[in-house]
Scaffold this active site. Sequence first.
Site, PDB file in Angstrom:
ATOM      1  N   ASP A 156       0.853  -1.183   0.000  1.00  0.00           N
ATOM      2  CA  ASP A 156       0.000   0.000   0.000  1.00  0.00           C
ATOM      3  C   ASP A 156       0.893   1.238   0.000  1.00  0.00           C
ATOM      4  O   ASP A 156       1.822   1.342   0.795  1.00  0.00           O
ATOM      5  CB  ASP A 156      -0.862  -0.029   1.265  1.00  0.00           C
ATOM      6  CG  ASP A 156      -2.070   0.880   1.154  1.00  0.00           C
ATOM      7  OD1 ASP A 156      -2.082   1.731   0.251  1.00  0.00           O
ATOM      8  OD2 ASP A 156      -2.984   0.744   1.977  1.00  0.00           O
ATOM      9  N   GLU A 182      -2.919   0.181  -4.225  1.00  0.00           N
ATOM     10  CA  GLU A 182      -2.940  -1.009  -3.382  1.00  0.00           C
ATOM     11  C   GLU A 182      -2.831  -2.281  -4.223  1.00  0.00           C
ATOM     12  O   GLU A 182      -3.498  -2.414  -5.243  1.00  0.00           O
ATOM     13  CB  GLU A 182      -4.269  -1.003  -2.616  1.00  0.00           C
ATOM     14  CG  GLU A 182      -4.379  -2.032  -1.549  1.00  0.00           C
ATOM     15  CD  GLU A 182      -5.684  -1.874  -0.766  1.00  0.00           C
ATOM     16  OE1 GLU A 182      -5.744  -2.416   0.328  1.00  0.00           O
ATOM     17  OE2 GLU A 182      -6.640  -1.240  -1.260  1.00  0.00           O
TER      18      GLU A 182
END
EC number: 2.7.7.7
Length: 394
Positions: free
Chosen positions: A11, A106
């Site tokens: 992330d 992500e």
Amino acid sequence: MEHKKHIVHIDLDSFFVSVERKFNPALIGKPVLIGGSADRGVVASCSYEARKFGIHSAMPMKTAMKLCPHAIIIRGTHGRYGEASREVTQIIHDTVPLYQKTSVDEFYIDLTGMERYYDCYKFATDLRQKIIRETKLPISFGMSSGKTVSKMATNQAKPNGQLFVPHGKECEFLAPLPIRKIPMLGEKTCQKLYSYGIEKIGDLQKVNLKFLEAVFGKAGLFIYEKAHGIDHSEIVPHSDRKSISTENTFETDVSDQRVLENILTSMTEELAGKLRRENKVAGCLAIKVRYANFETHTIQEKIALTAAEHILLPGVKNLLKKAWNGRRPIRLIGVRLSNLATGSYQINLFEDNEERIRLYQAMDQINFKFGDKTICRAAGMEIGTRNFNPFMKG
């Protein structure tokens, strides 16, 4: 014994803010908010410095400015984020055997099977360093035997950190965390669990499955498995996608047809452009409408395979008419294109003229070079000036 998986969740930390800081280093170390105007917009993303004041994404800008009057507001530049996201995706694509991109910032990576040749944690560490070095963006990762635990490990590692939860240690890692850290566990579910004195995931691990099923029905098993770090979900590579979708949640419910149509136009354009770039066409069109009470309606229709907005847009507007009575305020709206097939834009002899085909090719050429939102229909353009934030992280 089943073969243990090695799943990495990556992330990018407060992604939009980090990208803006690359272009303007003066923003480093300051509370930064990205989103719409100060009076009507919402926070799409905020820096860690701003979070210390209790600001979070999707909060109205007004509220955020009360909490931190000296925060710097930036409107956001869509093309920049798309470009940065593509750079990161490319590095991952060139380095790992199997990955899934779940949003602009992500990724899940499956390293299962590589442990015979590599130390997977070291492999992930090197990948993280490579991304930081080549993109200058801060990034965190978590690694474990499943997607959920890896995602939660990433959240514990932030900002700019990494965390490995070894096989067999999942419950131990989860136990001290508050139950609201479980992804997808809604506020209502948490409140219900609190009323039974269950606050930490450790408390939840002591509860038996029958009790959870009695209280939550089908969701009981989901909650039980998440609390024990059990996650069977697979990583679905990008190329096997059967649909693409996007949605937007409003901070205040919307019942203005023009605003809704503008947003649907912008979303449809974005998805259609994506299809054309990936050389795909869609055979099914759907929209999703959610009201304030979470009642959700999805309505879909089959269409001739296409990736052209002039066919998709009237279809989308038509579905909105069917799904919505034109009065009830809407909380969330979404568009999905599915039944994807490989193939380029189908030329329709009856409807198309050379100009239109050339126009699409030109639009795609420019949008591909400069990032997504460079050219779009006038209706899509109006959005920037209204109470809509195209950078809302879904």
